[in-house]
Design a protein around this motif. Structure first.
Motif, PDB file in Angstrom:
ATOM      1  N   GLU A  43       0.833  -1.205   0.000  1.00 47.38           N
ATOM      2  CA  GLU A  43       0.000   0.000   0.000  1.00 47.38           C
ATOM      3  C   GLU A  43       0.864   1.249   0.000  1.00 47.38           C
ATOM      4  O   GLU A  43       0.590   2.214  -0.731  1.00 47.38           O
ATOM      5  N   GLU A  44       1.906   1.238   0.809  1.00 46.73           N
ATOM      6  CA  GLU A  44       2.794   2.397   0.880  1.00 46.73           C
ATOM      7  C   GLU A  44       3.551   2.587  -0.430  1.00 46.73           C
ATOM      8  O   GLU A  44       3.804   3.730  -0.841  1.00 46.73           O
ATOM      9  N   ALA A  45       3.913   1.493  -1.095  1.00 47.13           N
ATOM     10  CA  ALA A  45       4.592   1.596  -2.387  1.00 47.13           C
ATOM     11  C   ALA A  45       3.682   2.278  -3.409  1.00 47.13           C
ATOM     12  O   ALA A  45       4.118   3.178  -4.137  1.00 47.13           O
ATOM     13  N   VAL A  46       2.428   1.881  -3.446  1.00 45.85           N
ATOM     14  CA  VAL A  46       1.472   2.498  -4.371  1.00 45.85           C
ATOM     15  C   VAL A  46       1.292   3.979  -4.043  1.00 45.85           C
ATOM     16  O   VAL A  46       1.294   4.829  -4.941  1.00 45.85           O
ATOM     17  N   GLU A  47       1.151   4.295  -2.768  1.00 45.49           N
ATOM     18  CA  GLU A  47       0.991   5.694  -2.367  1.00 45.49           C
ATOM     19  C   GLU A  47       2.222   6.520  -2.735  1.00 45.49           C
ATOM     20  O   GLU A  47       2.101   7.692  -3.126  1.00 45.49           O
ATOM     21  N   ILE A  50       2.049   7.197  -6.523  1.00 42.51           N
ATOM     22  CA  ILE A  50       1.055   8.242  -6.793  1.00 42.51           C
ATOM     23  C   ILE A  50       1.619   9.614  -6.431  1.00 42.51           C
ATOM     24  O   ILE A  50       1.490  10.582  -7.197  1.00 42.51           O
ATOM     25  N   ALA A  51       2.262   9.701  -5.290  1.00 43.84           N
ATOM     26  CA  ALA A  51       2.856  10.977  -4.877  1.00 43.84           C
ATOM     27  C   ALA A  51       3.940  11.417  -5.851  1.00 43.84           C
ATOM     28  O   ALA A  51       4.060  12.610  -6.159  1.00 43.84           O
ATOM     29  N   ALA A  52       4.718  10.472  -6.358  1.00 44.20           N
ATOM     30  CA  ALA A  52       5.808  10.804  -7.280  1.00 44.20           C
ATOM     31  C   ALA A  52       5.296  11.408  -8.584  1.00 44.20           C
ATOM     32  O   ALA A  52       5.930  12.306  -9.140  1.00 44.20           O
ATOM     33  N   VAL A  53       4.158  10.932  -9.051  1.00 46.82           N
ATOM     34  CA  VAL A  53       3.676  11.395 -10.358  1.00 46.82           C
ATOM     35  C   VAL A  53       2.632  12.495 -10.286  1.00 46.82           C
ATOM     36  O   VAL A  53       2.420  13.199 -11.271  1.00 46.82           O
ATOM     37  N   GLU A  58       6.574  17.574  -0.791  1.00 50.56           N
ATOM     38  CA  GLU A  58       6.323  17.291   0.629  1.00 50.56           C
ATOM     39  C   GLU A  58       5.573  15.972   0.790  1.00 50.56           C
ATOM     40  O   GLU A  58       5.907  15.159   1.654  1.00 50.56           O
ATOM     41  N   ARG A  59       4.570  15.752  -0.060  1.00 50.53           N
ATOM     42  CA  ARG A  59       3.799  14.499   0.012  1.00 50.53           C
ATOM     43  C   ARG A  59       4.671  13.314  -0.388  1.00 50.53           C
ATOM     44  O   ARG A  59       4.617  12.252   0.242  1.00 50.53           O
ATOM     45  N   LEU A  60       5.488  13.491  -1.420  1.00 52.58           N
ATOM     46  CA  LEU A  60       6.390  12.406  -1.825  1.00 52.58           C
ATOM     47  C   LEU A  60       7.366  12.068  -0.706  1.00 52.58           C
ATOM     48  O   LEU A  60       7.616  10.890  -0.422  1.00 52.58           O
ATOM     49  N   THR A  61       7.890  13.079  -0.053  1.00 51.55           N
ATOM     50  CA  THR A  61       8.807  12.854   1.067  1.00 51.55           C
ATOM     51  C   THR A  61       8.130  12.050   2.171  1.00 51.55           C
ATOM     52  O   THR A  61       8.705  11.089   2.704  1.00 51.55           O
ATOM     53  N   SER A  62       6.908  12.414   2.505  1.00 49.75           N
ATOM     54  CA  SER A  62       6.157  11.722   3.551  1.00 49.75           C
ATOM     55  C   SER A  62       5.885  10.271   3.175  1.00 49.75           C
ATOM     56  O   SER A  62       6.065   9.354   3.990  1.00 49.75           O
ATOM     57  N   GLU A  63       5.456  10.060   1.946  1.00 46.45           N
ATOM     58  CA  GLU A  63       5.152   8.691   1.499  1.00 46.45           C
ATOM     59  C   GLU A  63       6.420   7.848   1.407  1.00 46.45           C
ATOM     60  O   GLU A  63       6.406   6.659   1.735  1.00 46.45           O
ATOM     61  N   ALA A  64       7.526   8.451   0.986  1.00 48.21           N
ATOM     62  CA  ALA A  64       8.795   7.723   0.923  1.00 48.21           C
ATOM     63  C   ALA A  64       9.231   7.293   2.320  1.00 48.21           C
ATOM     64  O   ALA A  64       9.732   6.175   2.507  1.00 48.21           O
ATOM     65  N   ALA A  65       9.019   8.162   3.300  1.00 46.10           N
ATOM     66  CA  ALA A  65       9.352   7.802   4.689  1.00 46.10           C
ATOM     67  C   ALA A  65       8.494   6.632   5.154  1.00 46.10           C
ATOM     68  O   ALA A  65       8.998   5.697   5.792  1.00 46.10           O
TER      69      ALA A  65
END
Length: 113
Positions: A43-47, A50-53, A58-65
């Protein structure tokens, strides 16, 4: 310079996964087992994708963490040390990415390419 490392996270995850602290998210994940953690990791990988594209940095950073955290929990539950992952990455850097990928065994049910 970064003061916090994945090795630090590995140490924290190991301690919390082994604890019986009812207030620890890591302990609750560990108690649910690798199947649950693997689902959360997916689930986190998918999120993260999505954030990357389609979302801001800021959202990408959070999801990557979130993705790295859940990966560390999965590695902990499978008893795979971060050092093994780092060793594998180091081994792969000894050749080009294309050559390294070509040398991998084919995965079941997937065509090469």
């Amino acid at each position: 310079m970064i003061g916090f490392t994945l090795a630090d996270l590995e140490t924290i995850v190991a301690a919390r996964a082994a604890s019986k602290d009812s207030g620890s998210y890591t302990a609750s994940l560990a108690a649910k087992g690798i199947g649950h953690v693997a689902k959360k990791l997916g689930e986190e990988a998918v999120e993260t994708v999505i954030a990357a594209v389609s979302q801001d940095d800021e959202r990408l950073t959070s999801e990557a963490a979130d993705l790295l955290y859940h990966l560390m929990v999965a590695l902990q539950l499978r008893h795979v040390p971060l050092a093994a992952v780092m060793d594998e990455l180091q081994r792969r850097t000894a050749q080009t990415g294309i050559a390294e990928k070509a040398g991998r065994p084919p995965e079941l049910g997937q065509a090469n390419g």
